[in-house]
Write a protein that holds these residues in place. Structure first.
Motif, short mmCIF file in Angstrom:
data_model
loop_
_atom_site.label_atom_id
_atom_site.label_comp_id
_atom_site.label_asym_id
_atom_site.label_seq_id
_atom_site.Cartn_x
_atom_site.Cartn_y
_atom_site.Cartn_z
N MET A 33 38.34 25.96 36.93
CA MET A 33 36.99 26.27 36.48
C MET A 33 36.17 24.98 36.38
O MET A 33 36.62 24.02 35.78
N THR A 115 28.64 27.89 36.19
CA THR A 115 30.09 27.71 36.12
C THR A 115 30.72 28.37 37.34
O THR A 115 30.33 29.47 37.72
N ALA A 116 31.65 27.67 37.96
CA ALA A 116 32.35 28.26 39.10
C ALA A 116 33.83 28.31 38.78
O ALA A 116 34.42 27.32 38.37
N SER A 117 34.40 29.48 38.94
CA SER A 117 35.83 29.63 38.74
C SER A 117 36.43 30.05 40.08
O SER A 117 36.02 31.04 40.65
N THR B 31 39.07 38.52 41.24
CA THR B 31 38.83 37.58 40.15
C THR B 31 37.69 38.05 39.27
O THR B 31 36.76 38.71 39.74
N MET B 33 35.49 37.09 35.28
CA MET B 33 35.28 36.14 34.18
C MET B 33 34.75 36.89 32.97
O MET B 33 33.79 37.66 33.08
N VAL B 74 42.28 31.05 33.92
CA VAL B 74 41.77 29.84 33.27
C VAL B 74 41.39 30.24 31.85
O VAL B 74 40.67 31.22 31.65
N ASP B 107 45.18 27.53 34.24
CA ASP B 107 44.64 26.23 33.87
C ASP B 107 43.91 26.33 32.54
O ASP B 107 43.56 27.41 32.09
N ASP B 109 40.69 24.60 30.14
CA ASP B 109 39.42 23.96 30.37
C ASP B 109 38.69 23.83 29.04
O ASP B 109 38.60 24.82 28.30
N PHE B 111 35.62 23.93 26.92
CA PHE B 111 34.32 24.53 27.17
C PHE B 111 33.78 25.08 25.86
O PHE B 111 34.53 25.55 25.01
N SER B 117 38.92 33.36 32.77
CA SER B 117 38.69 33.71 34.16
C SER B 117 40.05 34.07 34.74
O SER B 117 40.99 33.28 34.68
#
Lengths: 291, 291
Positions: A33, A115-117, B31, B33, B74, B107, B109, B111, B117
Protein backbone atom coordinates in the motif's frame (compact mmCIF):
# COMPACT_ATOMS: atom_id res chain seq x y z
CA UNK A 1 5.28 -1.62 18.61
CA UNK A 2 6.99 -0.44 15.43
CA UNK A 3 6.40 -1.86 11.97
CA UNK A 4 9.36 -4.22 12.09
CA UNK A 5 8.49 -5.63 15.51
CA UNK A 6 4.94 -6.13 14.28
CA UNK A 7 6.22 -7.93 11.18
CA UNK A 8 8.27 -10.25 13.35
CA UNK A 9 5.19 -10.97 15.43
CA UNK A 10 3.30 -11.92 12.28
CA UNK A 11 6.09 -14.14 11.06
CA UNK A 12 5.62 -16.17 14.19
CA UNK A 13 1.87 -16.44 13.58
CA UNK A 14 1.77 -17.09 9.84
CA UNK A 15 3.87 -19.90 8.48
CA UNK A 16 3.90 -18.45 4.96
CA UNK A 17 4.78 -14.86 5.86
CA UNK A 18 8.20 -13.30 6.22
CA UNK A 19 9.57 -13.29 2.71
CA UNK A 20 9.01 -10.78 -0.09
CA UNK A 21 5.88 -12.65 -1.13
CA UNK A 22 3.76 -15.51 0.16
CA UNK A 23 4.06 -18.84 -1.62
CA UNK A 24 1.12 -21.25 -1.99
CA UNK A 25 1.10 -24.26 -4.29
CA UNK A 26 3.27 -22.75 -6.98
CA UNK A 27 1.60 -19.36 -6.68
CA UNK A 28 3.28 -16.27 -5.32
CA UNK A 29 1.11 -13.51 -3.90
CA UNK A 30 2.20 -10.10 -2.65
CA UNK A 31 0.50 -6.87 -1.69
CA UNK A 32 1.59 -3.31 -0.85
CA UNK A 33 0.00 0.00 0.00
CA UNK A 34 1.38 3.41 -0.98
CA UNK A 35 0.09 6.82 0.11
CA UNK A 36 0.34 10.30 -1.32
CA UNK A 37 1.89 11.89 1.77
CA UNK A 38 4.53 9.24 2.41
CA UNK A 39 5.27 7.71 -0.98
CA UNK A 40 4.44 10.15 -3.75
CA UNK A 41 6.27 13.48 -3.48
CA UNK A 42 4.68 16.64 -4.88
CA UNK A 43 5.02 16.45 -8.63
CA UNK A 44 4.59 12.68 -8.93
CA UNK A 45 2.24 12.13 -11.85
CA UNK A 46 -0.56 9.60 -11.57
CA UNK A 47 1.08 7.70 -14.41
CA UNK A 48 4.25 7.41 -12.34
CA UNK A 49 2.18 6.52 -9.25
CA UNK A 50 0.47 3.68 -11.14
CA UNK A 51 3.78 2.45 -12.53
CA UNK A 52 5.58 2.68 -9.22
CA UNK A 53 2.95 1.16 -6.95
CA UNK A 54 2.33 -1.85 -9.17
CA UNK A 55 6.07 -1.99 -9.80
CA UNK A 56 6.75 -2.35 -6.07
CA UNK A 57 4.63 -5.50 -5.97
CA UNK A 58 6.17 -6.81 -9.19
CA UNK A 59 9.54 -6.34 -7.53
CA UNK A 60 8.47 -8.59 -4.64
CA UNK A 61 7.54 -11.29 -7.13
CA UNK A 62 10.88 -10.79 -8.89
CA UNK A 63 12.63 -11.25 -5.54
CA UNK A 64 11.11 -14.74 -5.26
CA UNK A 65 12.54 -15.64 -8.66
CA UNK A 66 8.98 -15.99 -9.90
CA UNK A 67 7.20 -15.19 -13.10
CA UNK A 68 4.74 -12.28 -12.85
CA UNK A 69 1.27 -13.17 -14.12
CA UNK A 70 -1.20 -10.45 -13.24
CA UNK A 71 -1.86 -7.43 -11.07
CA UNK A 72 -4.87 -5.77 -9.49
CA UNK A 73 -5.00 -2.52 -7.53
CA UNK A 74 -7.32 -0.47 -5.40
CA UNK A 75 -7.24 3.20 -6.38
CA UNK A 76 -8.47 5.27 -3.45
CA UNK A 77 -8.89 9.02 -3.75
CA UNK A 78 -11.15 11.83 -2.54
CA UNK A 79 -12.53 12.16 -6.06
CA UNK A 80 -12.16 10.39 -9.35
CA UNK A 81 -10.77 12.68 -12.00
CA UNK A 82 -11.02 10.75 -15.30
CA UNK A 83 -7.59 11.90 -16.49
CA UNK A 84 -5.93 10.97 -13.20
CA UNK A 85 -7.57 7.59 -13.17
CA UNK A 86 -6.71 6.81 -16.77
CA UNK A 87 -3.11 7.90 -16.19
CA UNK A 88 -2.81 5.65 -13.15
CA UNK A 89 -4.20 2.69 -15.07
CA UNK A 90 -1.91 3.43 -18.01
CA UNK A 91 1.13 3.46 -15.69
CA UNK A 92 -0.01 0.26 -13.98
CA UNK A 93 -0.66 -1.42 -17.33
CA UNK A 94 2.64 -0.29 -18.83
CA UNK A 95 4.77 -1.53 -15.95
CA UNK A 96 2.98 -4.88 -16.14
CA UNK A 97 3.53 -5.06 -19.87
CA UNK A 98 7.23 -4.29 -19.38
CA UNK A 99 7.60 -7.57 -17.47
CA UNK A 100 5.14 -9.70 -19.44
CA UNK A 101 2.34 -9.53 -16.86
CA UNK A 102 -1.19 -8.19 -17.23
CA UNK A 103 -2.89 -5.43 -15.27
CA UNK A 104 -6.41 -6.75 -14.92
CA UNK A 105 -8.16 -4.05 -12.91
CA UNK A 106 -9.23 -3.81 -9.34
CA UNK A 107 -11.42 -1.54 -7.33
CA UNK A 108 -12.09 2.10 -6.56
CA UNK A 109 -12.56 3.57 -3.16
CA UNK A 110 -13.54 7.04 -2.01
CA UNK A 111 -10.92 8.08 0.54
CA UNK A 112 -9.50 11.33 1.83
CA UNK A 113 -5.94 10.65 0.71
CA UNK A 114 -4.78 9.27 -2.60
CA UNK A 115 -3.75 5.71 -1.78
CA UNK A 116 -2.87 2.80 -4.03
CA UNK A 117 -3.02 -0.76 -2.83
CA UNK A 118 -1.53 -3.22 -5.26
CA UNK A 119 -1.36 -6.97 -5.58
CA UNK A 120 0.66 -9.13 -7.92
CA UNK A 121 0.18 -12.81 -8.62
CA UNK A 122 3.23 -14.74 -9.72
CA UNK A 123 4.13 -18.33 -10.40
CA UNK A 124 7.12 -20.47 -9.58
CA UNK A 125 7.73 -24.04 -8.59
CA UNK A 126 11.00 -23.16 -6.95
CA UNK A 127 10.85 -19.88 -5.03
CA UNK A 128 14.07 -18.26 -3.84
CA UNK A 129 13.76 -17.41 -0.17
CA UNK A 130 15.77 -15.06 2.02
CA UNK A 131 17.04 -17.90 4.09
CA UNK A 132 19.56 -19.84 1.98
CA UNK A 133 22.74 -17.70 2.05
CA UNK A 134 25.86 -19.71 2.99
CA UNK A 135 29.22 -18.43 4.25
CA UNK A 136 31.50 -18.10 1.26
CA UNK A 137 28.72 -17.10 -1.15
CA UNK A 138 29.10 -13.85 -3.06
CA UNK A 139 26.71 -10.99 -2.23
CA UNK A 140 25.42 -9.31 -5.39
CA UNK A 141 22.99 -6.63 -6.52
CA UNK A 142 21.36 -5.94 -9.86
CA UNK A 143 21.60 -2.53 -11.55
CA UNK A 144 22.57 0.54 -9.57
CA UNK A 145 21.49 1.98 -6.23
CA UNK A 146 20.25 5.36 -5.12
CA UNK A 147 17.99 6.23 -8.02
CA UNK A 148 14.89 6.84 -5.88
CA UNK A 149 16.82 8.94 -3.39
CA UNK A 150 18.10 11.02 -6.29
CA UNK A 151 14.57 11.33 -7.65
CA UNK A 152 13.38 12.71 -4.32
CA UNK A 153 16.06 15.42 -4.45
CA UNK A 154 14.98 16.27 -7.99
CA UNK A 155 11.31 16.49 -6.95
CA UNK A 156 12.39 18.92 -4.22
CA UNK A 157 14.40 20.92 -6.74
CA UNK A 158 11.43 21.14 -9.09
CA UNK A 159 12.97 18.96 -11.79
CA UNK A 160 9.71 17.13 -12.06
CA UNK A 161 9.99 15.39 -15.40
CA UNK A 162 13.38 13.87 -14.71
CA UNK A 163 12.31 12.94 -11.17
CA UNK A 164 9.25 11.12 -12.49
CA UNK A 165 11.42 9.27 -14.97
CA UNK A 166 13.76 8.09 -12.20
CA UNK A 167 10.79 7.10 -10.09
CA UNK A 168 9.57 4.69 -12.77
CA UNK A 169 11.96 1.85 -12.11
CA UNK A 170 12.11 -1.36 -14.10
CA UNK A 171 10.98 -4.29 -11.94
CA UNK A 172 13.65 -7.00 -12.11
CA UNK A 173 11.33 -9.85 -12.98
CA UNK A 174 13.40 -11.14 -15.89
CA UNK A 175 16.59 -10.89 -13.84
CA UNK A 176 14.93 -12.64 -10.90
CA UNK A 177 13.89 -15.52 -13.14
CA UNK A 178 17.34 -15.76 -14.69
CA UNK A 179 19.09 -15.62 -11.31
CA UNK A 180 16.78 -18.06 -9.54
CA UNK A 181 18.74 -21.19 -10.51
CA UNK A 182 21.91 -19.66 -9.02
CA UNK A 183 20.68 -17.62 -6.06
CA UNK A 184 20.88 -19.15 -2.59
CA UNK A 185 18.95 -16.21 -1.07
CA UNK A 186 17.26 -13.18 -2.61
CA UNK A 187 15.13 -10.16 -1.73
CA UNK A 188 14.58 -6.71 -3.15
CA UNK A 189 16.27 -3.54 -1.95
CA UNK A 190 13.07 -1.68 -1.15
CA UNK A 191 14.34 -0.69 2.30
CA UNK A 192 17.87 0.07 1.11
CA UNK A 193 20.94 -2.14 0.69
CA UNK A 194 21.98 -1.83 4.34
CA UNK A 195 18.66 -2.98 5.73
CA UNK A 196 18.29 -5.66 3.05
CA UNK A 197 21.61 -7.16 4.06
CA UNK A 198 20.54 -7.17 7.70
CA UNK A 199 17.29 -8.91 6.76
CA UNK A 200 19.10 -11.54 4.67
CA UNK A 201 21.52 -12.08 7.57
CA UNK A 202 18.65 -12.61 9.98
CA UNK A 203 16.79 -15.01 7.68
CA UNK A 204 19.90 -16.95 6.67
CA UNK A 205 21.61 -16.78 10.08
CA UNK A 206 24.82 -15.51 8.58
CA UNK A 207 26.94 -12.39 8.38
CA UNK A 208 28.11 -10.18 5.52
CA UNK A 209 31.24 -8.31 4.56
CA UNK A 210 30.69 -5.52 2.04
CA UNK A 211 33.20 -3.69 -0.05
CA UNK A 212 32.24 -0.01 -0.32
CA UNK A 213 34.16 0.56 -3.55
CA UNK A 214 32.18 -2.08 -5.42
CA UNK A 215 28.71 -0.75 -4.59
CA UNK A 216 27.15 0.36 -7.89
CA UNK A 217 26.04 3.93 -7.27
CA UNK A 218 23.52 5.32 -9.76
CA UNK A 219 24.75 8.10 -12.02
CA UNK A 220 21.77 10.19 -10.87
CA UNK A 221 23.08 10.01 -7.29
CA UNK A 222 26.38 11.52 -8.35
CA UNK A 223 24.42 14.34 -9.98
CA UNK A 224 22.51 15.30 -6.83
CA UNK A 225 24.72 14.30 -3.89
CA UNK A 226 26.30 17.14 -1.93
CA UNK A 227 29.37 15.13 -0.87
CA UNK A 228 30.69 11.61 -0.46
CA UNK A 229 28.75 11.00 2.77
CA UNK A 230 25.55 12.08 1.12
CA UNK A 231 26.25 9.84 -1.84
CA UNK A 232 26.79 6.94 0.51
CA UNK A 233 23.55 7.71 2.35
CA UNK A 234 21.50 7.81 -0.82
CA UNK A 235 22.93 4.62 -2.25
CA UNK A 236 23.23 2.51 0.90
CA UNK A 237 20.38 3.60 3.15
CA UNK A 238 17.66 5.37 1.23
CA UNK A 239 16.29 2.36 -0.56
CA UNK A 240 13.12 2.25 -2.64
CA UNK A 241 15.26 1.23 -5.60
CA UNK A 242 13.74 -2.18 -6.07
CA UNK A 243 16.93 -3.81 -7.23
CA UNK A 244 17.58 -7.44 -6.31
CA UNK A 245 19.98 -8.22 -3.48
CA UNK A 246 21.07 -11.85 -3.61
CA UNK A 247 23.73 -14.40 -2.82
CA UNK A 248 25.25 -16.99 -5.14
CA UNK A 249 28.02 -19.54 -4.64
CA UNK A 250 31.25 -17.84 -5.74
CA UNK A 251 31.87 -20.47 -8.40
CA UNK A 252 28.64 -19.53 -10.21
CA UNK A 253 29.01 -15.74 -10.22
CA UNK A 254 30.09 -15.62 -13.85
CA UNK A 255 27.30 -17.94 -14.97
CA UNK A 256 24.79 -15.81 -13.07
CA UNK A 257 26.21 -12.67 -14.65
CA UNK A 258 25.86 -14.17 -18.09
CA UNK A 259 22.31 -15.36 -17.45
CA UNK A 260 21.01 -12.05 -16.08
CA UNK A 261 19.56 -9.52 -18.54
CA UNK A 262 20.44 -6.79 -15.99
CA UNK A 263 24.09 -6.19 -15.08
CA UNK A 264 25.02 -7.52 -11.65
CA UNK A 265 27.71 -6.36 -9.23
CA UNK A 266 29.46 -8.41 -6.56
CA UNK A 267 29.45 -6.14 -3.50
CA UNK A 268 30.74 -8.47 -0.82
CA UNK A 269 30.51 -11.95 0.57
CA UNK A 270 28.65 -14.02 3.13
CA UNK A 271 30.41 -14.62 6.45
CA UNK A 272 29.59 -16.53 9.61
CA UNK A 273 28.32 -13.48 11.48
CA UNK A 274 28.51 -9.71 11.85
CA UNK A 275 27.69 -7.18 9.14
CA UNK A 276 30.60 -5.03 8.05
CA UNK A 277 31.28 -2.49 5.36
CA UNK A 278 34.98 -1.90 4.75
CA UNK A 279 35.70 -3.41 8.17
CA UNK A 280 33.26 -1.18 10.03
CA UNK A 281 29.87 -2.26 11.37
CA UNK A 282 27.13 -1.43 8.87
CA UNK A 283 24.14 0.03 10.75
CA UNK A 284 20.70 -1.52 10.31
CA UNK A 285 19.20 1.71 9.11
CA UNK A 286 16.97 2.39 6.17
CA UNK A 287 13.87 3.96 4.91
CA UNK A 288 10.74 2.99 6.81
CA UNK A 289 7.45 3.88 5.22
CA UNK A 290 5.41 6.46 7.01
CA UNK A 291 8.15 7.68 9.29
CA UNK B 1 -17.01 11.71 -11.50
CA UNK B 2 -18.56 9.35 -8.97
CA UNK B 3 -17.30 5.85 -8.17
CA UNK B 4 -19.71 4.11 -10.53
CA UNK B 5 -18.96 6.38 -13.47
CA UNK B 6 -15.27 5.83 -12.81
CA UNK B 7 -15.78 2.08 -12.74
CA UNK B 8 -17.54 2.24 -16.08
CA UNK B 9 -14.64 4.22 -17.49
CA UNK B 10 -12.24 1.51 -16.33
CA UNK B 11 -14.35 -1.26 -17.80
CA UNK B 12 -13.83 0.39 -21.17
CA UNK B 13 -10.06 0.52 -20.62
CA UNK B 14 -9.40 -2.90 -19.11
CA UNK B 15 -10.71 -5.94 -20.90
CA UNK B 16 -10.67 -8.08 -17.77
CA UNK B 17 -12.37 -5.64 -15.39
CA UNK B 18 -16.06 -5.23 -14.70
CA UNK B 19 -17.00 -8.43 -12.90
CA UNK B 20 -16.66 -9.33 -9.22
CA UNK B 21 -13.10 -10.50 -9.85
CA UNK B 22 -10.61 -10.47 -12.69
CA UNK B 23 -10.00 -13.75 -14.51
CA UNK B 24 -6.61 -14.72 -15.96
CA UNK B 25 -5.72 -18.20 -17.18
CA UNK B 26 -7.83 -20.08 -14.69
CA UNK B 27 -6.94 -17.70 -11.87
CA UNK B 28 -9.36 -15.32 -10.25
CA UNK B 29 -7.98 -12.24 -8.51
CA UNK B 30 -9.89 -9.65 -6.50
CA UNK B 31 -9.00 -6.81 -4.15
CA UNK B 32 -10.89 -4.49 -1.80
CA UNK B 33 -10.11 -1.73 0.66
CA UNK B 34 -12.05 -1.04 3.86
CA UNK B 35 -11.62 1.90 6.24
CA UNK B 36 -12.41 2.49 9.87
CA UNK B 37 -14.60 5.57 9.32
CA UNK B 38 -16.69 4.16 6.48
CA UNK B 39 -16.72 0.41 6.98
CA UNK B 40 -16.11 -0.46 10.62
CA UNK B 41 -18.62 1.14 13.02
CA UNK B 42 -17.55 1.95 16.58
CA UNK B 43 -17.45 -1.32 18.44
CA UNK B 44 -16.20 -3.45 15.55
CA UNK B 45 -13.46 -5.66 16.95
CA UNK B 46 -10.25 -6.16 15.04
CA UNK B 47 -11.14 -9.85 14.83
CA UNK B 48 -14.39 -8.95 13.10
CA UNK B 49 -12.56 -6.43 10.88
CA UNK B 50 -10.10 -9.12 9.77
CA UNK B 51 -12.89 -11.59 9.15
CA UNK B 52 -15.07 -9.11 7.30
CA UNK B 53 -12.45 -7.48 5.10
CA UNK B 54 -10.97 -10.77 3.90
CA UNK B 55 -14.53 -12.14 3.72
CA UNK B 56 -15.52 -9.37 1.29
CA UNK B 57 -12.82 -10.50 -1.13
CA UNK B 58 -13.68 -14.17 -0.62
CA UNK B 59 -17.24 -13.25 -1.52
CA UNK B 60 -16.06 -11.81 -4.85
CA UNK B 61 -14.32 -15.10 -5.61
CA UNK B 62 -17.49 -16.97 -4.59
CA UNK B 63 -19.47 -14.82 -7.01
CA UNK B 64 -17.30 -16.09 -9.89
CA UNK B 65 -18.13 -19.68 -8.92
CA UNK B 66 -14.45 -20.14 -8.13
CA UNK B 67 -12.53 -22.01 -5.51
CA UNK B 68 -10.76 -19.77 -2.97
CA UNK B 69 -7.05 -20.56 -2.62
CA UNK B 70 -5.32 -17.89 -0.57
CA UNK B 71 -5.54 -14.39 0.79
CA UNK B 72 -3.13 -11.59 1.64
CA UNK B 73 -3.89 -8.25 3.26
CA UNK B 74 -2.31 -4.92 4.06
CA UNK B 75 -3.03 -3.85 7.63
CA UNK B 76 -2.58 -0.09 7.86
CA UNK B 77 -2.90 1.71 11.19
CA UNK B 78 -1.42 4.65 13.10
CA UNK B 79 0.25 2.19 15.46
CA UNK B 80 0.61 -1.54 15.77
CA UNK B 81 -0.90 -2.83 18.96
CA UNK B 82 0.11 -6.50 19.20
CA UNK B 83 -3.34 -7.60 20.42
CA UNK B 84 -5.13 -5.70 17.66
CA UNK B 85 -2.85 -7.10 15.03
CA UNK B 86 -3.10 -10.67 16.26
CA UNK B 87 -6.90 -10.35 16.45
CA UNK B 88 -7.06 -9.07 12.89
CA UNK B 89 -4.89 -11.93 11.64
CA UNK B 90 -6.95 -14.45 13.61
CA UNK B 91 -10.16 -13.14 12.02
CA UNK B 92 -8.59 -13.15 8.57
CA UNK B 93 -7.24 -16.67 9.09
CA UNK B 94 -10.51 -18.01 10.48
CA UNK B 95 -12.65 -16.71 7.63
CA UNK B 96 -10.20 -18.25 5.16
CA UNK B 97 -10.28 -21.54 7.00
CA UNK B 98 -14.10 -21.50 6.96
CA UNK B 99 -14.00 -21.70 3.16
CA UNK B 100 -10.95 -23.94 2.77
CA UNK B 101 -8.55 -21.14 1.79
CA UNK B 102 -5.35 -20.02 3.50
CA UNK B 103 -4.48 -16.61 4.89
CA UNK B 104 -0.83 -16.28 3.99
CA UNK B 105 0.10 -12.85 5.32
CA UNK B 106 0.67 -9.54 3.67
CA UNK B 107 2.11 -6.24 4.68
CA UNK B 108 1.92 -3.57 7.37
CA UNK B 109 1.70 0.10 6.76
CA UNK B 110 1.81 3.08 9.12
CA UNK B 111 -1.22 5.18 8.29
CA UNK B 112 -3.42 7.67 10.10
CA UNK B 113 -6.63 5.65 9.74
CA UNK B 114 -7.08 1.93 10.30
CA UNK B 115 -7.45 0.55 6.78
CA UNK B 116 -7.45 -3.00 5.50
CA UNK B 117 -6.72 -3.84 1.92
CA UNK B 118 -7.39 -7.46 1.05
CA UNK B 119 -6.74 -9.70 -1.90
CA UNK B 120 -7.99 -13.19 -2.62
CA UNK B 121 -6.69 -15.59 -5.21
CA UNK B 122 -9.15 -18.14 -6.56
CA UNK B 123 -9.20 -20.78 -9.25
CA UNK B 124 -11.76 -21.83 -11.80
CA UNK B 125 -11.72 -23.00 -15.38
CA UNK B 126 -15.27 -21.88 -15.91
CA UNK B 127 -16.03 -18.54 -14.23
CA UNK B 128 -19.62 -17.39 -13.91
CA UNK B 129 -19.90 -13.83 -15.20
CA UNK B 130 -22.58 -11.21 -14.66
CA UNK B 131 -23.47 -11.25 -18.31
CA UNK B 132 -25.28 -14.53 -19.01
CA UNK B 133 -28.82 -14.01 -17.65
CA UNK B 134 -31.55 -14.93 -20.18
CA UNK B 135 -35.21 -13.91 -20.18
CA UNK B 136 -37.20 -16.68 -18.53
CA UNK B 137 -34.41 -17.57 -16.06
CA UNK B 138 -35.23 -17.54 -12.37
CA UNK B 139 -33.61 -14.85 -10.18
CA UNK B 140 -32.32 -16.31 -6.93
CA UNK B 141 -30.38 -15.34 -3.82
CA UNK B 142 -28.57 -17.41 -1.21
CA UNK B 143 -29.30 -17.07 2.50
CA UNK B 144 -31.12 -14.04 3.84
CA UNK B 145 -30.73 -10.30 3.32
CA UNK B 146 -30.35 -7.34 5.64
CA UNK B 147 -28.02 -8.82 8.22
CA UNK B 148 -25.37 -6.09 7.88
CA UNK B 149 -27.96 -3.34 8.03
CA UNK B 150 -29.30 -4.90 11.20
CA UNK B 151 -25.77 -5.14 12.59
CA UNK B 152 -25.27 -1.42 12.04
CA UNK B 153 -28.42 -0.66 14.05
CA UNK B 154 -27.15 -2.92 16.83
CA UNK B 155 -23.76 -1.18 16.86
CA UNK B 156 -25.61 2.11 17.23
CA UNK B 157 -27.69 0.66 20.04
CA UNK B 158 -24.59 -0.54 21.86
CA UNK B 159 -25.33 -4.25 21.39
CA UNK B 160 -21.75 -4.76 20.38
CA UNK B 161 -21.30 -8.49 20.73
CA UNK B 162 -24.37 -9.42 18.73
CA UNK B 163 -23.51 -6.74 16.13
CA UNK B 164 -20.01 -8.17 15.70
CA UNK B 165 -21.48 -11.62 15.28
CA UNK B 166 -23.81 -10.45 12.52
CA UNK B 167 -20.94 -8.59 10.86
CA UNK B 168 -18.97 -11.83 10.50
CA UNK B 169 -20.78 -13.26 7.51
CA UNK B 170 -20.03 -16.61 5.94
CA UNK B 171 -18.58 -16.12 2.45
CA UNK B 172 -20.59 -18.22 0.02
CA UNK B 173 -17.65 -19.96 -1.60
CA UNK B 174 -19.08 -23.48 -1.31
CA UNK B 175 -22.46 -22.30 -2.58
CA UNK B 176 -20.81 -20.45 -5.47
CA UNK B 177 -18.95 -23.61 -6.49
CA UNK B 178 -22.09 -25.71 -6.23
CA UNK B 179 -24.21 -23.22 -8.16
CA UNK B 180 -21.65 -22.53 -10.90
CA UNK B 181 -22.80 -25.39 -13.17
CA UNK B 182 -26.35 -24.02 -13.09
CA UNK B 183 -25.93 -20.25 -12.89
CA UNK B 184 -26.19 -18.21 -16.10
CA UNK B 185 -25.09 -15.03 -14.28
CA UNK B 186 -23.90 -14.37 -10.73
CA UNK B 187 -22.56 -11.62 -8.48
CA UNK B 188 -22.57 -10.87 -4.79
CA UNK B 189 -24.99 -8.58 -3.03
CA UNK B 190 -22.35 -6.28 -1.56
CA UNK B 191 -24.21 -3.17 -2.79
CA UNK B 192 -27.64 -4.49 -1.91
CA UNK B 193 -30.13 -6.61 -3.84
CA UNK B 194 -31.62 -3.65 -5.72
CA UNK B 195 -28.30 -2.42 -7.07
CA UNK B 196 -27.08 -5.96 -7.76
CA UNK B 197 -30.11 -6.60 -9.93
CA UNK B 198 -29.47 -3.36 -11.82
CA UNK B 199 -25.85 -4.40 -12.37
CA UNK B 200 -26.84 -7.86 -13.60
CA UNK B 201 -29.42 -6.25 -15.91
CA UNK B 202 -26.78 -3.94 -17.37
CA UNK B 203 -24.23 -6.72 -17.88
CA UNK B 204 -26.74 -9.22 -19.27
CA UNK B 205 -28.82 -6.66 -21.20
CA UNK B 206 -32.03 -7.90 -19.68
CA UNK B 207 -34.73 -6.85 -17.23
CA UNK B 208 -35.99 -8.31 -13.95
CA UNK B 209 -39.30 -8.77 -12.22
CA UNK B 210 -39.05 -9.27 -8.46
CA UNK B 211 -41.66 -10.55 -6.06
CA UNK B 212 -41.44 -8.65 -2.77
CA UNK B 213 -43.07 -11.42 -0.75
CA UNK B 214 -40.40 -13.95 -1.68
CA UNK B 215 -37.38 -11.85 -0.66
CA UNK B 216 -35.72 -13.68 2.24
CA UNK B 217 -35.45 -11.07 5.00
CA UNK B 218 -32.99 -11.89 7.80
CA UNK B 219 -34.52 -12.54 11.19
CA UNK B 220 -32.20 -9.88 12.62
CA UNK B 221 -33.82 -7.28 10.36
CA UNK B 222 -37.24 -8.05 11.81
CA UNK B 223 -35.73 -7.52 15.26
CA UNK B 224 -34.41 -4.02 14.54
CA UNK B 225 -36.69 -2.57 11.84
CA UNK B 226 -39.02 0.22 12.94
CA UNK B 227 -41.72 -0.59 10.36
CA UNK B 228 -42.32 -2.36 7.05
CA UNK B 229 -40.67 0.39 4.99
CA UNK B 230 -37.58 0.25 7.16
CA UNK B 231 -37.47 -3.52 6.85
CA UNK B 232 -37.66 -3.20 3.09
CA UNK B 233 -34.87 -0.60 3.09
CA UNK B 234 -32.57 -2.77 5.15
CA UNK B 235 -33.13 -5.92 3.14
CA UNK B 236 -33.31 -4.46 -0.37
CA UNK B 237 -31.04 -1.45 -0.40
CA UNK B 238 -28.55 -1.56 2.44
CA UNK B 239 -26.40 -4.34 1.09
CA UNK B 240 -23.06 -5.47 2.51
CA UNK B 241 -24.59 -8.89 3.04
CA UNK B 242 -22.35 -10.73 0.65
CA UNK B 243 -24.98 -13.20 -0.42
CA UNK B 244 -24.96 -14.49 -3.99
CA UNK B 245 -27.46 -13.05 -6.46
CA UNK B 246 -27.76 -15.27 -9.51
CA UNK B 247 -29.91 -16.51 -12.34
CA UNK B 248 -30.59 -20.10 -13.40
CA UNK B 249 -32.84 -21.59 -16.07
CA UNK B 250 -36.22 -22.27 -14.42
CA UNK B 251 -35.98 -25.99 -15.19
CA UNK B 252 -32.83 -26.31 -13.07
CA UNK B 253 -33.96 -24.40 -9.96
CA UNK B 254 -34.64 -27.56 -7.98
CA UNK B 255 -31.32 -29.14 -8.97
CA UNK B 256 -29.53 -25.94 -7.99
CA UNK B 257 -31.37 -25.88 -4.68
CA UNK B 258 -30.34 -29.44 -3.98
CA UNK B 259 -26.71 -28.81 -4.91
CA UNK B 260 -26.28 -25.68 -2.80
CA UNK B 261 -25.12 -26.08 0.80
CA UNK B 262 -26.81 -22.74 1.54
CA UNK B 263 -30.59 -22.41 1.14
CA UNK B 264 -31.61 -20.46 -1.94
CA UNK B 265 -34.73 -18.41 -2.62
CA UNK B 266 -36.30 -17.64 -5.99
CA UNK B 267 -37.10 -13.93 -5.78
CA UNK B 268 -38.20 -13.20 -9.34
CA UNK B 269 -37.40 -13.81 -12.95
CA UNK B 270 -35.45 -12.40 -15.87
CA UNK B 271 -37.40 -10.33 -18.38
CA UNK B 272 -36.57 -8.54 -21.63
CA UNK B 273 -36.18 -5.15 -19.97
CA UNK B 274 -37.20 -2.92 -17.09
CA UNK B 275 -36.61 -3.66 -13.43
CA UNK B 276 -39.73 -4.03 -11.37
CA UNK B 277 -40.62 -5.07 -7.86
CA UNK B 278 -44.28 -6.02 -7.44
CA UNK B 279 -45.07 -4.13 -10.67
CA UNK B 280 -43.35 -0.93 -9.58
CA UNK B 281 -39.99 0.32 -10.83
CA UNK B 282 -37.21 -0.76 -8.45
CA UNK B 283 -34.81 2.17 -7.95
CA UNK B 284 -31.10 1.71 -8.61
CA UNK B 285 -30.19 2.71 -5.12
CA UNK B 286 -27.83 1.11 -2.66
CA UNK B 287 -25.01 1.53 -0.30
CA UNK B 288 -21.98 3.24 -1.79
CA UNK B 289 -18.78 3.04 0.21
CA UNK B 290 -17.51 6.29 1.55
CA UNK B 291 -20.71 8.23 1.10
Amino acid sequence: MDERAALRLLEGTLSDAGDDAAVIDGHVLTTDMLHETTDFPDGTTRYTAGWRSVGASLSDVAAMGANAVASVAVYAAPEFDPDDLESFVAGASDVCESVGARYVGGDLDTFEEFTASTTVLGETDDPVLRSGAKPGDALCVTGTLGRSGAALRLFEAGEIERANELFRFEPRVAAGRALAPFATAMMDSSDGLARSVHQLAEASECGFELDGESIPVAESVREVATDADDERDLSLFFGEDFELVFTVPKATVEDAREASPTPISVVGSVTEDGIQLDDEALPDRGYTHGE
